[in-house]
Scaffold this motif. Structure first.
Motif, PDB file in Angstrom:
ATOM      1  N   ARG A 214     -32.098 -21.039  10.666  1.00  0.00           N
ATOM      2  CA  ARG A 214     -32.963 -20.630  11.913  1.00  0.00           C
ATOM      3  C   ARG A 214     -33.109 -18.867  11.468  1.00  0.00           C
ATOM      4  NH1 ARG A 214     -27.337 -19.612  14.181  1.00  0.00           N
ATOM      5  NH2 ARG A 214     -27.328 -21.632  14.602  1.00  0.00           N
ATOM      6  N   LYS A 215     -34.150 -18.169  12.616  1.00  0.00           N
ATOM      7  CA  LYS A 215     -34.486 -16.694  12.496  1.00  0.00           C
ATOM      8  C   LYS A 215     -34.356 -15.601  13.496  1.00  0.00           C
ATOM      9  CE  LYS A 215     -38.386 -16.578   9.881  1.00  0.00           C
ATOM     10  NZ  LYS A 215     -40.289 -16.731  10.089  1.00  0.00           N
ATOM     11  N   THR A 216     -33.705 -15.329  13.770  1.00  0.00           N
ATOM     12  CA  THR A 216     -33.453 -14.031  14.613  1.00  0.00           C
ATOM     13  C   THR A 216     -34.088 -13.271  14.745  1.00  0.00           C
ATOM     14  OG1 THR A 216     -30.959 -15.046  14.582  1.00  0.00           O
ATOM     15  CG2 THR A 216     -31.295 -13.227  16.128  1.00  0.00           C
ATOM     16  N   ILE A 217     -34.711 -12.249  15.541  1.00  0.00           N
ATOM     17  CA  ILE A 217     -35.034 -11.322  15.946  1.00  0.00           C
ATOM     18  C   ILE A 217     -33.937  -9.911  15.901  1.00  0.00           C
ATOM     19  CG2 ILE A 217     -36.779  -9.463  17.123  1.00  0.00           C
ATOM     20  CD1 ILE A 217     -38.057 -11.252  14.792  1.00  0.00           C
ATOM     21  N   LEU A 218     -33.706  -8.680  15.433  1.00  0.00           N
ATOM     22  CA  LEU A 218     -32.835  -7.937  15.912  1.00  0.00           C
ATOM     23  C   LEU A 218     -33.060  -6.644  16.089  1.00  0.00           C
ATOM     24  CD1 LEU A 218     -30.122  -8.730  13.111  1.00  0.00           C
ATOM     25  CD2 LEU A 218     -29.721 -10.103  15.092  1.00  0.00           C
ATOM     26  N   TYR A 219     -32.836  -6.003  16.654  1.00  0.00           N
ATOM     27  CA  TYR A 219     -32.918  -4.688  17.373  1.00  0.00           C
ATOM     28  C   TYR A 219     -31.861  -3.715  17.341  1.00  0.00           C
ATOM     29  CZ  TYR A 219     -37.633  -5.884  18.392  1.00  0.00           C
ATOM     30  OH  TYR A 219     -38.494  -6.388  18.379  1.00  0.00           O
ATOM     31  N   PRO A 220     -32.093  -3.024  16.601  1.00  0.00           N
ATOM     32  CA  PRO A 220     -30.225  -2.045  16.474  1.00  0.00           C
ATOM     33  C   PRO A 220     -30.288  -0.886  17.085  1.00  0.00           C
ATOM     34  CG  PRO A 220     -32.212  -0.997  14.523  1.00  0.00           C
ATOM     35  CD  PRO A 220     -32.415  -2.154  15.652  1.00  0.00           C
ATOM     36  N   GLN A 221     -28.837  -1.370  18.370  1.00  0.00           N
ATOM     37  CA  GLN A 221     -28.507   0.324  19.005  1.00  0.00           C
ATOM     38  C   GLN A 221     -27.571   1.093  18.629  1.00  0.00           C
ATOM     39  OE1 GLN A 221     -30.870  -0.877  22.615  1.00  0.00           O
ATOM     40  NE2 GLN A 221     -31.340  -2.154  20.435  1.00  0.00           N
ATOM     41  N   LYS A 222     -27.379   1.329  17.530  1.00  0.00           N
ATOM     42  CA  LYS A 222     -26.480   2.443  16.874  1.00  0.00           C
ATOM     43  C   LYS A 222     -26.646   2.726  15.978  1.00  0.00           C
ATOM     44  CE  LYS A 222     -21.884   3.240  16.245  1.00  0.00           C
ATOM     45  NZ  LYS A 222     -20.508   1.824  16.506  1.00  0.00           N
TER      46      LYS A 222
END
Length: 585
Positions: A214-222
């Motif tokens: 699996r592959k997931t895109i992450l955008y840090p919000q902190k």
């Protein structure tokens, strides 16, 4: 004397019962989901009819293992009988181990319930002294979480990919997710992987094969240090057993072994405060910006559309577009928002736009002021501001509007809204008498009722005949898909002795079953989409999990042959799962 004897007897019985001890003990009260727990039930007198708890929320690894010890100390005997279990949690949270029961001297004794706190997977799991065959499995499987960037900016997109490395000397049969990461403090978007692909690579300097699960895109919000939780899997691994065949060759058996990726930590940098534009609203990435209108010349009181559009790559779903400011003499309606965004390994790509409807009410030259849009480019470490530029619109007087006009100091004419936009209250009405006859139970009512009842059988016959000849294309495809599902399941049954042909037929049957029940196309048959669709139809969670497990087993069968027992189990599971989904759907 009777009372004294009765009290003495009661005290003796109570003292004998008080000497019986039946206790439960666990190896720890807090553990990771990829760790094992040892549970012991101990009694100091020999008992019968021992009943273990059901271990709801756990998977039993081994047990019960029974041990008895008896000793003499200073002329007194000491007896201890212990039942030992090894279990592994199936979910996070607080799980209660229920009561165990045993009968000693005709009396039933029970242990107290015990609570265990289960957390996310740990990097170095403890096996709690487990000596089952699973703990002796070959160390040829590694689950790795690879992160594209461990020091991103706030709202800069990164991706995490989970790879399963398998050595050439190790065979696996299937896998299932034990625990999925929650990605707290991240905005996340999964990337669909339609089919598993085996690739060659290296791990620890040795040749391995690996699969991207699996592959997931992450955008840090902190900002600061953020934790990416591990993924935990239960994998069926072939391990050598203590049995041998008639030729002395060692036999193998399939056991479930838990694997987890290590916890990954990233250090998120804040966006620089220096030179931050006032128009910056949180856009991070690389973008283009444009404001356009569908026409530059029109009549007063006619409408035009103005489009504010941002295109590019980055956190495009996580910020708002700048607002369009229109002249004071122009009516502006709420914008229609249109998004065309897709997600791949590089992040979110596409465009988003707001479409405004404008109605100029004043003849002359109208000017839409320039709109400013700012974003932060992490590759260049700087803010970039784009101005759309002012847009001129020529508004001509509308001769079809008969309303009067008024002149302004600039020589422009303001067109008043015509009075026809509003109607006066009607003064003439049509009144009906209060004592008018009701239709219900009137002569006309009874005549129509009798006619309707007489026509009903004819209507049923006509509807049935018409439905046979006017089936829609979708209904015909639905019937065809149902027949195909039955056909392929029957074909799978006939191929129980051929692993490759069986799993090919089973996979076709499962896919056609979904197409028949959910009315979906082949392009929608990814695991994540299947899970989402079945959850929307309120399908049972166990049925969904079984269905996805069958699809995974069909994929894995392409790369390694299955045992006959595994084929039989998958065929039985397929029949049970389809039957259960039929009840749910």
């Amino acid at each position: 004397m009777k009372y004294i004897l009765f009290i003495s007897f009661f005290i003796c019985v109570f003292s004998l019962q008080a000497q019986v001890q039946f206790d439960a003990k666990i190896s720890r009260e807090k553990l990771g989901i990829n760790e094992r727990l040892r549970v012991e039930f101990t009694m100091n007198q020999n008992g019968d009819n021992f009943v273990a708890p059901d271990f709801a929320g756990f998977r039993r690894i081994a047990g019960p293992n029974q041990s008895i010890s008896q000793s003499w100390v200073n002329g007194k005997s000491a007896f201890q009988k212990t039942f030992t279990f090894f279990v592994q949690p199936l979910k996070r949270g607080k799980i209660t181990i229920g009561q165990a029961e045993v009968t000693i001297g005709g009396q039933v004794y029970k242990t107290s319930p015990m609570d265990v706190e289960v957390t996310e997977a740990v990097d170095n799991p403890s096996m709690s002294g487990d000596t089952s065959p699973e703990s002796k499995a070959l160390d040829g499987i590694h689950l790795v979480a690879e992160v594209s960037d461990t020091n991103p900016y706030l709202n800069e997109g990164i991706y995490v990919v989970y790879k399963l490395y398998i050595s050439p000397q190790t065979d696996i049969r299937n896998y299932r997710a034990l625990d999925n990461p929650k990605y707290e403090n991240f905005w996340s978007q999964s990337i669909d992987i339609d089919k598993l692909e085996v690739k060659n690579g290296e791990f620890g300097g040795n040749p391995y094969q690996y699969i991207e699960l699996r592959k997931t895109i992450l955008y840090p919000q902190k900002t600061g240090k953020l934790v990416i939780e591990p993924l935990s899997l239960s994998i069926g691994v072939e391990v050598p057993s203590n049995r041998r065949d008639i030729f002395g060759r060692r036999l193998y058996e399939v056991v479930d072994k838990s694997f987890s990726s290590k916890t990954r930590t990233i250090d998120v940098k804040p966006l620089p405060e220096e030179n931050k534009p006032a128009s910056f609203t949180g856009a991070v990435g690389r973008y283009s910006f444009d404001v356009s209108v569908d026409k530059n010349s029109l009549l007063a009181m006619e409408s035009l559309q103005a489009e504010v559009k941002v295109s590019g790559q980055g956190n495009i779903s996580l910020f708002e577009l700048p607002e369009l400011v229109a002249p004071a003499n122009t009516e502006v309606f709420e914008p229609e928002k249109k998004d065309n965004i897709r997600t791949n390994a590089f992040g979110m790509l596409g465009n988003k736009k707001n479409v405004y409807t404008l109605v100029p009410q004043q003849a002359g030259k109208q000017v839409l002021p320039s709109v400013e849009f700012s974003y932060f480019d992490p590759k260049r470490d700087e803010y970039i501001t784009i101005n759309s530029g002012a847009i001129s619109i020529e508004v001509e007087p509308n001769a079809s509007v008969s309303a009067p006009t008024t002149s302004t100091n600039s020589g422009q004419s303001f067109i008043k809204a015509p009075d026809a936009q509003f109607n006066f209250i009607k003064l003439n009405t049509v009144l009906q008498p209060i004592e008018s006859e009701y239709f219900f139970k009137s002569t006309t009512f009874w005549i129509l009722l009798v006619v309707a009842l007489a026509m009903f059988p004819l209507f049923l016959v006509f509807s049935k005949f018409n439905s046979r000849n006017t089936l829609s294309e979708g209904d015909r495809n639905l019937k065809k898909a149902n027949k195909l599902a039955k056909k392929y399941l029957s074909e799978a049954k006939s191929q129980l002795k051929d692993s490759s042909a069986f799993y090919l037929a089973l996979e076709k049957a499962l896919h056609n079953y979904l197409k028949a029940k959910l009315r979906i196309t082949t392009s929608e048959l990814s695991k994540e989409k299947i899970n989402e669709l079945l959850e929307e139809r309120n399908a049972n969670a166990d049925s969904i999990s079984s269905f996805l497990t069958l699809l995974t087993n069909c994929e894995m069968a392409r790369y390694s042959p299955q045992t006959q027992s595994g084929i039989d189990n998958d065929y039985a599971l397929a029949k049970q799962t389809i039957a259960q989904l039929d009840k749910n759907l």
